[in-house]
Structures are given as structure tokens and as C-alpha cells.
Scaffold this motif. Structure first.
Motif, PDB file in Angstrom:
ATOM      1  N   ALA A 208      22.993  35.088  16.840  1.00  0.00           N
ATOM      2  CA  ALA A 208      24.457  35.089  16.824  1.00  0.00           C
ATOM      3  C   ALA A 208      25.023  34.701  18.182  1.00  0.00           C
ATOM      4  CB  ALA A 208      24.961  36.478  16.413  1.00  0.00           C
ATOM      5  N   ALA A 209      24.382  35.159  19.249  1.00  0.00           N
ATOM      6  CA  ALA A 209      24.871  34.849  20.592  1.00  0.00           C
ATOM      7  C   ALA A 209      24.758  33.358  20.895  1.00  0.00           C
ATOM      8  CB  ALA A 209      24.096  35.661  21.629  1.00  0.00           C
ATOM      9  N   LEU A 210      23.623  32.751  20.540  1.00  0.00           N
ATOM     10  CA  LEU A 210      23.454  31.316  20.789  1.00  0.00           C
ATOM     11  C   LEU A 210      24.448  30.498  19.973  1.00  0.00           C
ATOM     12  CD1 LEU A 210      19.557  31.086  20.929  1.00  0.00           C
ATOM     13  CD2 LEU A 210      21.156  30.771  22.833  1.00  0.00           C
ATOM     14  N   ALA A 211      24.686  30.906  18.735  1.00  0.00           N
ATOM     15  CA  ALA A 211      25.686  30.211  17.918  1.00  0.00           C
ATOM     16  C   ALA A 211      27.065  30.344  18.534  1.00  0.00           C
ATOM     17  CB  ALA A 211      25.675  30.777  16.501  1.00  0.00           C
ATOM     18  N   CYS A 212      27.344  31.500  19.115  1.00  0.00           N
ATOM     19  CA  CYS A 212      28.634  31.743  19.760  1.00  0.00           C
ATOM     20  C   CYS A 212      28.840  30.807  20.939  1.00  0.00           C
ATOM     21  CB  CYS A 212      28.699  33.206  20.204  1.00  0.00           C
ATOM     22  SG  CYS A 212      30.207  33.649  21.099  1.00  0.00           S
ATOM     23  N   TYR A 213      27.845  30.726  21.839  1.00  0.00           N
ATOM     24  CA  TYR A 213      28.003  29.892  23.031  1.00  0.00           C
ATOM     25  C   TYR A 213      27.898  28.407  22.698  1.00  0.00           C
ATOM     26  CZ  TYR A 213      28.099  34.024  25.918  1.00  0.00           C
ATOM     27  OH  TYR A 213      28.480  35.213  26.475  1.00  0.00           O
ATOM     28  N   ALA A 214      27.183  28.068  21.648  1.00  0.00           N
ATOM     29  CA  ALA A 214      27.095  26.659  21.246  1.00  0.00           C
ATOM     30  C   ALA A 214      28.434  26.122  20.764  1.00  0.00           C
ATOM     31  CB  ALA A 214      26.045  26.493  20.149  1.00  0.00           C
ATOM     32  N   THR A 215      29.317  27.014  20.341  1.00  0.00           N
ATOM     33  CA  THR A 215      30.640  26.591  19.865  1.00  0.00           C
ATOM     34  C   THR A 215      31.731  26.852  20.897  1.00  0.00           C
ATOM     35  OG1 THR A 215      30.903  28.737  18.743  1.00  0.00           O
ATOM     36  CG2 THR A 215      30.035  26.888  17.441  1.00  0.00           C
ATOM     37  N   GLY A 216      31.327  27.139  22.141  1.00  0.00           N
ATOM     38  CA  GLY A 216      32.299  27.296  23.210  1.00  0.00           C
ATOM     39  C   GLY A 216      32.948  28.657  23.315  1.00  0.00           C
ATOM     40  N   HIS A 217      32.396  29.661  22.644  1.00  0.00           N
ATOM     41  CA  HIS A 217      32.938  31.009  22.718  1.00  0.00           C
ATOM     42  C   HIS A 217      32.044  31.882  23.591  1.00  0.00           C
ATOM     43  CE1 HIS A 217      34.660  29.268  18.997  1.00  0.00           C
ATOM     44  NE2 HIS A 217      35.730  29.977  19.323  1.00  0.00           N
ATOM     45  N   LEU A 254      20.069  23.227  22.230  1.00  0.00           N
ATOM     46  CA  LEU A 254      20.451  24.605  22.518  1.00  0.00           C
ATOM     47  C   LEU A 254      20.259  24.998  23.981  1.00  0.00           C
ATOM     48  CD1 LEU A 254      19.166  26.545  19.383  1.00  0.00           C
ATOM     49  CD2 LEU A 254      21.530  26.159  20.080  1.00  0.00           C
ATOM     50  N   ALA A 255      19.734  24.095  24.799  1.00  0.00           N
ATOM     51  CA  ALA A 255      19.488  24.442  26.204  1.00  0.00           C
ATOM     52  C   ALA A 255      20.778  24.861  26.903  1.00  0.00           C
ATOM     53  CB  ALA A 255      18.835  23.280  26.941  1.00  0.00           C
ATOM     54  N   GLU A 256      21.864  24.143  26.639  1.00  0.00           N
ATOM     55  CA  GLU A 256      23.128  24.482  27.282  1.00  0.00           C
ATOM     56  C   GLU A 256      23.662  25.820  26.766  1.00  0.00           C
ATOM     57  OE1 GLU A 256      26.389  24.208  29.830  1.00  0.00           O
ATOM     58  OE2 GLU A 256      24.421  23.233  29.812  1.00  0.00           O
ATOM     59  N   ALA A 257      23.480  26.093  25.470  1.00  0.00           N
ATOM     60  CA  ALA A 257      23.901  27.390  24.930  1.00  0.00           C
ATOM     61  C   ALA A 257      23.108  28.520  25.585  1.00  0.00           C
ATOM     62  CB  ALA A 257      23.724  27.415  23.416  1.00  0.00           C
ATOM     63  N   HIS A 258      21.804  28.305  25.801  1.00  0.00           N
ATOM     64  CA  HIS A 258      20.992  29.297  26.510  1.00  0.00           C
ATOM     65  C   HIS A 258      21.521  29.505  27.923  1.00  0.00           C
ATOM     66  CE1 HIS A 258      17.588  30.462  23.959  1.00  0.00           C
ATOM     67  NE2 HIS A 258      17.571  29.228  23.479  1.00  0.00           N
ATOM     68  N   ARG A 259      21.826  28.411  28.629  1.00  0.00           N
ATOM     69  CA  ARG A 259      22.302  28.536  30.002  1.00  0.00           C
ATOM     70  C   ARG A 259      23.605  29.338  30.049  1.00  0.00           C
ATOM     71  NH1 ARG A 259      25.743  26.694  33.549  1.00  0.00           N
ATOM     72  NH2 ARG A 259      26.783  25.384  32.007  1.00  0.00           N
ATOM     73  N   GLU A 260      24.522  29.036  29.137  1.00  0.00           N
ATOM     74  CA  GLU A 260      25.789  29.760  29.108  1.00  0.00           C
ATOM     75  C   GLU A 260      25.569  31.239  28.780  1.00  0.00           C
ATOM     76  OE1 GLU A 260      28.766  28.758  29.816  1.00  0.00           O
ATOM     77  OE2 GLU A 260      28.557  26.568  29.937  1.00  0.00           O
ATOM     78  N   LEU A 261      24.683  31.490  27.813  1.00  0.00           N
ATOM     79  CA  LEU A 261      24.428  32.869  27.402  1.00  0.00           C
ATOM     80  C   LEU A 261      23.833  33.692  28.536  1.00  0.00           C
ATOM     81  CD1 LEU A 261      23.969  35.240  25.447  1.00  0.00           C
ATOM     82  CD2 LEU A 261      21.869  34.080  24.702  1.00  0.00           C
ATOM     83  N   TRP A 262      22.710  33.213  29.109  1.00  0.00           N
ATOM     84  CA  TRP A 262      22.010  34.033  30.092  1.00  0.00           C
ATOM     85  C   TRP A 262      22.798  34.135  31.392  1.00  0.00           C
ATOM     86  CZ3 TRP A 262      19.079  36.884  27.493  1.00  0.00           C
ATOM     87  CH2 TRP A 262      18.396  36.401  26.379  1.00  0.00           C
TER      88      TRP A 262
END
Length: 391
Positions: A208-217, A254-262
Motif C-alpha cells: 500500500a505504501a509503494l502504491a501511495c508514493y507511486a501516485t505522488g501521495h 518502482l525505484a523512485e517510489a521506494h526512494r520516496e517511501l524510505w
């Protein structure tokens, strides 16, 4: 981040260096490693305080370059001659002893540069040559490529700082709610059931977190605190590490979503609980070629928990200058009988005056990182920063 910069001589190189490193170096030695005609490695270290330290560090630079199969080196010293020149020559000698061609030894200070290898007065006068990064083509190209040069290393480190003031109070309250949620999750389960429940809950939260950051949230405080607590369970931490490694290697977007998340978790987690997130951010930064961010995230992990074994593994990887190509894909160890596991309580509690012990909360302790070997020896950290990898 990979970038392409064309460097036309020492002035352009010196103008581009702050962008390649991420900040303006001072009192430093920067070592650039070349393989063929390409720049493949950039390391920065503080200037040593004495001769013995200089000798040790010079050998360390030489070993790192040899281990990474560099065939050429460019060395740049930032500071006055009495501090930089002896160290530049010592590192240059260590490179030469290992068959690495030293292309130049440059010293720069107060807007001028000197070459220690050039003996032509018309080319390199005693007063040095002036250069102005503000008018440099290389600096302009770096800016257009999205590279940023902050004033100093401390300014970069500040971007990884944890919460304070009202933000800290809010995440602590969210942490209390997450602890209660954990107690409900593990109630009545044996240790194996606890680990299984934590992994299942963690995987759902991570998806859920990766999906969240992948969409800019971004996550709410309660969602951050939930992941923060679950990551203290080593079995889930390892699964998150495997997922991170797999997504980055597969380049599945998903690399960018990971970067934003962590990155967000490192900035928002309670400081005493940040070690798992900071270790994963350190690994991600190293895996994607930003050694400076890898080092700074690792500092956060070790400050939070000096004995955190996964952070020690990352420290060894960075200290040995290993490239991502030298580390195999992360996977669970097949030798489960060698894994040392214990359940201890309480372990989700936080340090400091607001910390509360939560009877029944659990942490599963493992024997280190998820199936990665960093090479021989221990986790020495020589204080080197690796800049952004270039192509």
C-alpha cells in the motif's frame, strides 16, 4: 542518478565536482576512478590530521581503487598546501604502487587551482590559475541535468534529519497507537505465529505504501508508525529488503517510489526506531549510485542503534567500496538451521522521557542482513563519501 557531463580541462572538472558529490567539498581529498575513458568512481574523504592517519588512508584509497578495477585516477585536494599536498602525493604513490595511472594531482583553494604534476610555468604558474564555477559550462550542464550542490556536507545531512517539535509529538502518539495495534495482532500467537502475522501485515502495508508514493501521495502518521513498528520484526525487514532489491534490479518503475517511501520514513520515524528504514534507504542509495546519501542514511541508522547488525553490513559494503555488481541479489538464506532467532519483549518501546514500555510487544532478532556477504574483515568505516555514479 546517472548523468553525462563533458569535462574540458581542470577548471571544468573542478566546477563540476560539487554537483557530482552533492555539495561543495572543503578540507577534503576527492579521488576520481577511471576505467578506460569513463569516470566510474568518486570518493571524498576528510584531510587527515597527522602523518600516520595519512599513510593509512592513502593505502585505503589504493585498495579501494584496485578492488574496483580502476586503471586511472585523478586526485583533487581541497585546502591549503601544507595540508593537502603531502596527502595528495601519498595517495598518488599508493595508486602507482598498484598499477593505477595517476593522471593528475590537483589542489584547489580560494578560487584557484594548481597541478602538482605540471612543471611548465606557462601552464601552471606558481600563483595558480583562477576559475569561476558560476561561468562554467560543466556547472550549467550539471544544473540542467538536475544535479544540486548544497553548501556543505552538513547541509546534505540536514535533509535526512528526523522529526522534532509538534511533528515528533504527533509521530510518538501514532507510535503508541501502532503498539496497541501490534498487541492485538500478536495476542494468543506463539513466536512462529507472531512472525508470520507480522510478515503478512508488513507486506500488505508495504504494498500500500509503494502504491501511495507511486501516485505522488504520502503516508499518514499512523501509516508511518505502523510500518515503523513492523520493520522492527527482522523477518519482515528482510522481506522488505528483498522487495527493494528486486524492484531496483528489475527496473520495474518502482525505484523512485521506494526512494520516496524510505526517505520519508527516515525523516518522519521516531528517531530511536529509524534504524531499519535508514538501513534500507542506505542500501537503496548505494544500489542506485548515490554513495553520499548511502553514507548519511547509514549514519542515521547507527546513531539510532549502534549495534544494529544490518547497518553493520551496510557499513562494511561502503567501507570496502564495493560496487553493486559485486553484491549478489538479496535472498533468504537456505540454511535456516544456522539462523539465530529469539523473541524478546518489550522491543517496540522508544527511548527518551516519553518512551513507554509495552508488555507483550515483540521483536524477532536475526543474525544480520538478508543473505548478503560484504567480504572479508569487519565493518570498518573510514569516513569516505562516494559521489553520484556517472556514465
Amino acid at each position: 542518478m546517472a548523468s553525462r557531463l563533458r569535462l574540458r580541462g581542470p577548471a571544468e572538472l573542478l566546477s563540476a565536482m560539487p554537483y557530482l558529490m552533492g555539495f561543495h567539498p572543503t578540507d577534503s581529498l576527492v579521488a576520481l576512478g577511471l576505467r578506460g575513458s569513463g569516470l566510474h568512481l568518486q570518493l571524498r574523504g576528510d584531510l587527515p590530521d597527522d602523518h600516520d592517519a595519512a599513510a593509512v588512508l592513502a593505502e585505503h584509497y589504493g585498495r579501494l581503487f584496485r578492488r574496483n578495477a580502476m586503471d586511472g585516477a585523478m586526485l583533487i585536494g581541497y585546502g591549503p598546501p601544507e595540508r593537502t599536498e603531502p596527502f595528495l602525493r601519498a595517495v598518488g604513490a599508493a595508486m602507482t604502487e598498484r598499477g593505477i595511472a595517476v593522471l593528475d594531482l590537483l589542489r584547489t583553494h580560494e578560487g584557484r587551482y594548481w597541478s602538482l604534476l605540471c612543471e611548465v610555468p606557462g601552464c601552471c604558474p606558481p600563483e595558480g590559475r583562477a576559475f569561476d564555477p558560476a561561468t562554467s559550462i560543466a556547472a550549467a550542464e550539471a544544473t540542467l541535468a538536475g544535479l544540486v550542490a548544497l553548501p556543505d556536507r552538513a547541509a546534505v545531512a540536514a535533509t535526512f534529519a528526523g522529526p522534532s517539535g509538534p511533528a515528533l509529538e504527533a509521530i510518538e502518539e501514532a507510535g503508541n497507537r501502532a503498539n496497541l495495534r501490534v498487541l492485538r495482532l500478536v495476542a494468543g500467537r506463539d513466536p512462529i505465529g507472531v512472525r508470520t502475522a507480522a510478515v503478512v501485515a508488513g507486506r500488505a502495508a508495504l504494498d500500500a505504501a509503494l502504491a501511495c508514493y507511486a501516485t505522488g501521495h504520502r503516508l499518514t502518521d499512523d501509516e508511518v508508525a505502523w510500518l515503523q513498528v513492523l520493520l522492527l520484526v527482522v523477518d519482515f525487514r528482510d522481506r522488505a529488503w528483498e522487495r527493494l532489491d528486486r524492484d531496483v534490479r528489475r527496473a520495474n518503475g518502482l525505484a523512485e517510489a521506494h526512494r520516496e517511501l524510505w526517505t520519508d520514513l527516515v525523516r518522519r520515524c521516531e528517531p530511536s526506531s529509524v534504524a531499519p528504514s535508514a538501513t534500507l534507504l542506505s542500501y537503496l542509495s548505494w544500489r542506485t549510485g548515490n554513495g553520499l546519501h548511502a553514507s548519511l542514511a547509514l549514519d542515521r541508522a547507527l546513531d539510532a542503534d549502534p549495534g544494529y547488525s544490518a547497518a553493520a553490513l551496510m557499513a562494511e559494503i561502503l567501507a570496502r567500496g564495493l560496487s553493486p555488481r559485486q553484491v549478489p541479489p538479496i535472498g533468504r538464506s537456505r540454511r535456516r538451521t544456522t539462523r539465530r532467532v529469539a523473541v524478546r519483549a518489550p522491543s517496540f518501546a522508544r527511548s527518551g522521557p516519553r518512551s513507554k514500555l509495552c508488555p507483550g510487544a515483540v521483536r524477532v532478532f536475526g543474525d544480520g542482513g538478508p543473505g548478503v556477504s560484504g567480504g572479508e574483515g569487519g565493518p570498518e568505516r573510514p569516513g569516505l563519501d562516494e559521489g553520484r555514479r556517472t556514465r
